[in-house]
Design an enzyme around this catalytic site. Structure first.
Site, PDB file in Angstrom:
ATOM      1  N   LYS A 162       1.015  -1.176  -0.009  1.00 22.15           N
ATOM      2  CA  LYS A 162      -0.021   0.032   0.063  1.00 22.15           C
ATOM      3  C   LYS A 162       0.960   1.199   0.099  1.00 22.15           C
ATOM      4  CE  LYS A 162      -4.296  -1.515   1.910  1.00 22.15           C
ATOM      5  NZ  LYS A 162      -5.276  -1.507   2.810  1.00 22.15           N
ATOM      6  N   LYS A 169      -4.255 -10.892  -5.814  1.00 16.11           N
ATOM      7  CA  LYS A 169      -5.694 -11.173  -5.179  1.00 16.11           C
ATOM      8  C   LYS A 169      -6.724 -10.293  -5.808  1.00 16.11           C
ATOM      9  CE  LYS A 169      -5.691  -8.094  -1.270  1.00 16.11           C
ATOM     10  NZ  LYS A 169      -6.063  -7.977   0.360  1.00 16.11           N
ATOM     11  N   LYS A 196     -11.066  -5.444  -3.199  1.00 22.34           N
ATOM     12  CA  LYS A 196     -12.550  -4.294  -3.271  1.00 22.34           C
ATOM     13  C   LYS A 196     -12.013  -3.031  -3.893  1.00 22.34           C
ATOM     14  CE  LYS A 196     -13.503  -4.979   1.645  1.00 22.34           C
ATOM     15  NZ  LYS A 196     -12.197  -4.957   2.287  1.00 22.34           N
TER      16      LYS A 196
HETATM   17  P1  TYM Z   1     -10.469  -6.915   4.126  1.00 20.74           P
HETATM   18  O1  TYM Z   1     -11.499  -5.916   4.641  1.00 20.74           O
HETATM   19  O2  TYM Z   1      -9.359  -6.547   3.439  1.00 20.74           O
HETATM   20  O3  TYM Z   1     -11.041  -8.300   3.973  1.00 20.74           O
HETATM   21  C1  TYM Z   1     -12.016  -9.022   4.644  1.00 20.74           C
HETATM   22  C2  TYM Z   1     -11.703 -10.494   4.419  1.00 20.74           C
HETATM   23  O4  TYM Z   1     -11.810 -10.837   3.188  1.00 20.74           O
HETATM   24  C3  TYM Z   1     -10.523 -11.826   3.094  1.00 20.74           C
HETATM   25  N1  TYM Z   1     -10.209 -11.498   1.500  1.00 20.74           N
HETATM   26  C4  TYM Z   1     -10.008 -12.656   0.858  1.00 20.74           C
HETATM   27  N2  TYM Z   1     -10.047 -13.934   0.965  1.00 20.74           N
HETATM   28  C5  TYM Z   1      -9.990 -14.710  -0.197  1.00 20.74           C
HETATM   29  N3  TYM Z   1      -9.537 -14.089  -1.306  1.00 20.74           N
HETATM   30  C6  TYM Z   1      -9.650 -12.755  -1.523  1.00 20.74           C
HETATM   31  N4  TYM Z   1      -9.114 -12.253  -2.790  1.00 20.74           N
HETATM   32  C7  TYM Z   1      -9.734 -11.916  -0.386  1.00 20.74           C
HETATM   33  N5  TYM Z   1      -9.741 -10.592  -0.011  1.00 20.74           N
HETATM   34  C8  TYM Z   1      -9.891 -10.437   1.055  1.00 20.74           C
HETATM   35  C9  TYM Z   1      -9.525 -11.145   3.822  1.00 20.74           C
HETATM   36  O5  TYM Z   1      -8.560 -12.096   4.181  1.00 20.74           O
HETATM   37  C10 TYM Z   1     -10.622 -10.897   5.200  1.00 20.74           C
HETATM   38  O6  TYM Z   1     -10.608 -12.101   5.954  1.00 20.74           O
HETATM   39  N6  TYM Z   1      -7.330  -6.066   8.344  1.00 20.74           N
HETATM   40  C11 TYM Z   1      -8.801  -6.717   7.875  1.00 20.74           C
HETATM   41  C12 TYM Z   1      -9.993  -6.327   8.493  1.00 20.74           C
HETATM   42  C13 TYM Z   1      -9.661  -6.519  10.116  1.00 20.74           C
HETATM   43  C14 TYM Z   1      -9.660  -7.735  10.688  1.00 20.74           C
HETATM   44  C15 TYM Z   1      -9.409  -7.452  12.124  1.00 20.74           C
HETATM   45  C16 TYM Z   1      -9.942  -8.893  10.404  1.00 20.74           C
HETATM   46  C17 TYM Z   1      -9.548  -5.726  10.952  1.00 20.74           C
HETATM   47  N7  TYM Z   1      -9.518  -5.943  12.243  1.00 20.74           N
HETATM   48  C18 TYM Z   1      -9.377  -8.417  13.093  1.00 20.74           C
HETATM   49  C19 TYM Z   1      -9.501 -10.140  11.536  1.00 20.74           C
HETATM   50  C20 TYM Z   1      -9.432  -9.858  12.510  1.00 20.74           C
HETATM   51  C21 TYM Z   1      -8.991  -6.369   6.210  1.00 20.74           C
HETATM   52  O7  TYM Z   1      -8.452  -5.380   5.871  1.00 20.74           O
HETATM   53  O8  TYM Z   1      -9.664  -7.508   5.577  1.00 20.74           O
END
Ligand code: TYM
Length: 328
Positions: free
Chosen positions: A112, A193, A196
């Site tokens: 990022k 990957k 969003k």
């Molecule tokens: P975020 O919002 O980027 O993604 C949410 C969840 O989706 C999963 N994910 C994917 N899984 C499979 N293939 C993909 N292409 C893909 N893109 C995203 C992510 O692994 C995630 O499970 N930092 C985290 C949010 C967060 C969080 C936490 C998660 C904040 N605090 C505490 C768990 C525990 C995030 O940005 O996820």
């Protein structure tokens, strides 16, 4: 007491099928076996610029999506991160024991920050806030996609470091990464990957994509110059990605999916994947529309906030006393 499971999805964009597979679907599968915490990490989202009105709207919409995907509004604690101030408070204490070196090694931070002249401090310390999200509730399991594994490992290290210094305080969490679908790939650049916030939205299927867009994006997915369908992530990442998506949405194994498409051409594979997604996502979108018209989202969030607040207060109070903050 039931073991605790916790995860969150950022309201920083429209959810993709990757978010569904790596995050939400796991909650649906596990919610009966654990005390589940599913929250909206809105404080994470402001580590990159956000339009305030859009962010407010997305906080509610993402909860609407959780519920439309089948997450139970009563079996889980569903809440908004910024409504529980102890997330930020605990994050500060953990930051004081996190090392610049370990945070500099976070691959998501490096990706990022790449090419940016001014890099916000929040982007750098973001994984510590994520550790606080998890440790505050002493969650044992953290279901996520593969991209968040390194962050959960940091949370483990910070928990162990704290426990070593102040005595057993935090549960050391473990990531739960799905065997199939840990990394759904971008349809146009299968080396990346699906995200969003991808620069080109044609590489991502969003949960609220209309039928026509779903078909167009899947038919335009990059495959390879062979002509046979086989699951081989290294040499055939595009085709393997389509097989993975099909397996996840049809609740079948990769082996069965591979067999099902054994004699298919790429065009047939794409048509069937598109058909399945249209069928599943249309149902989900109808449910979402219904939920957003009802008062269910706010009801759920109020109940979730009230249920988790005492847990967060108790942990934080214990921690701040252990490190010597405030009055005993
Ligand atoms: P975020 O919002 O980027 O993604 C949410 C969840 O989706 C999963 N994910 C994917 N899984 C499979 N293939 C993909 N292409 C893909 N893109 C995203 C992510 O692994 C995630 O499970 N930092 C985290 C949010 C967060 C969080 C936490 C998660 C904040 N605090 C505490 C768990 C525990 C995030 O940005 O996820």
């Amino acid at each position: 007491m039931n073991k605790r499971l916790l995860t969150g999805l950022q309201p920083s964009g429209e959810l993709t099928i990757g978010n569904y597979i790596g995050g939400i679907r796991q909650v649906v599968n596990y919610e009966k076996d654990y005390e589940t915490f599913l929250f909206v990490p809105d404080m994470h989202s402001i580590t990159v610029p956000q339009d305030p009105e859009t962010l407010h709207r997305r906080v509610r919409e993402i909860v609407g999506m959780y519920l439309a995907c089948g997450v139970s509004p009563t079996e889980n604690h569903i809440y908004v991160q910024s409504e529980i101030p102890q997330h930020a408070n605990l994050s500060w204490i953990l930051e004081c024991s996190a090392y610049i070196g370990e945070l500099s090694r976070m691959t998501q931070f490096k990706a990022k920050a790449e090419g940016k002249k001014e890099i916000g401090c929040g982007l750098f310390t973001y994984p510590v806030l994520m550790a606080a999200d998890i440790l505050l509730y002493n969650a044992q399991y953290v279901p996520t996609g593969a991209d968040q594994k390194q962050h959960v490992e940091l949370a483990r290290n910070l928990a162990q470091r704290f426990n070593a210094k102040y005595g057993d305080t935090f549960v050391v969490p473990e990531p739960l990464i799905p065997k199939v679908g840990a990394k759904i790939r971008d349809l146009l650049s299968p080396d990346k990957k699906m995200s969003k916030s991808a620069a080109n939205p044609r590489g991502s299927i969003f949960l609220n994509d209309p039928e026509k867009a779903i078909r167009k994006k899947i038919m335009g997915a990059v495959t390879d110059s062979d002509t046979f369908v086989k699951f081989d992530e290294e040499n055939k990442p595009g085709v393997s990605n389509l097989l993975t998506i099909y397996a996840c949405f049809s609740d079948t194994s990769i082996e069965e999916t591979e067999k099902h498409f054994a004699d298919a051409r790429y065009g047939d594979l794409k048509k069937e994947v598109a058909e399945l997604l249209v069928e599943k996502l249309t149902v989900l979108q109808d449910k979402f529309a219904e939920i957003m018209k009802s008062g269910l989202v706010d009801e759920t969030l109020d109940r979730g906030r009230d249920a988790v607040r005492p847990i967060a207060e108790e942990t934080y109070d214990k921690v701040r006393r252990l490190v010597g903050l405030g009055r005993l």
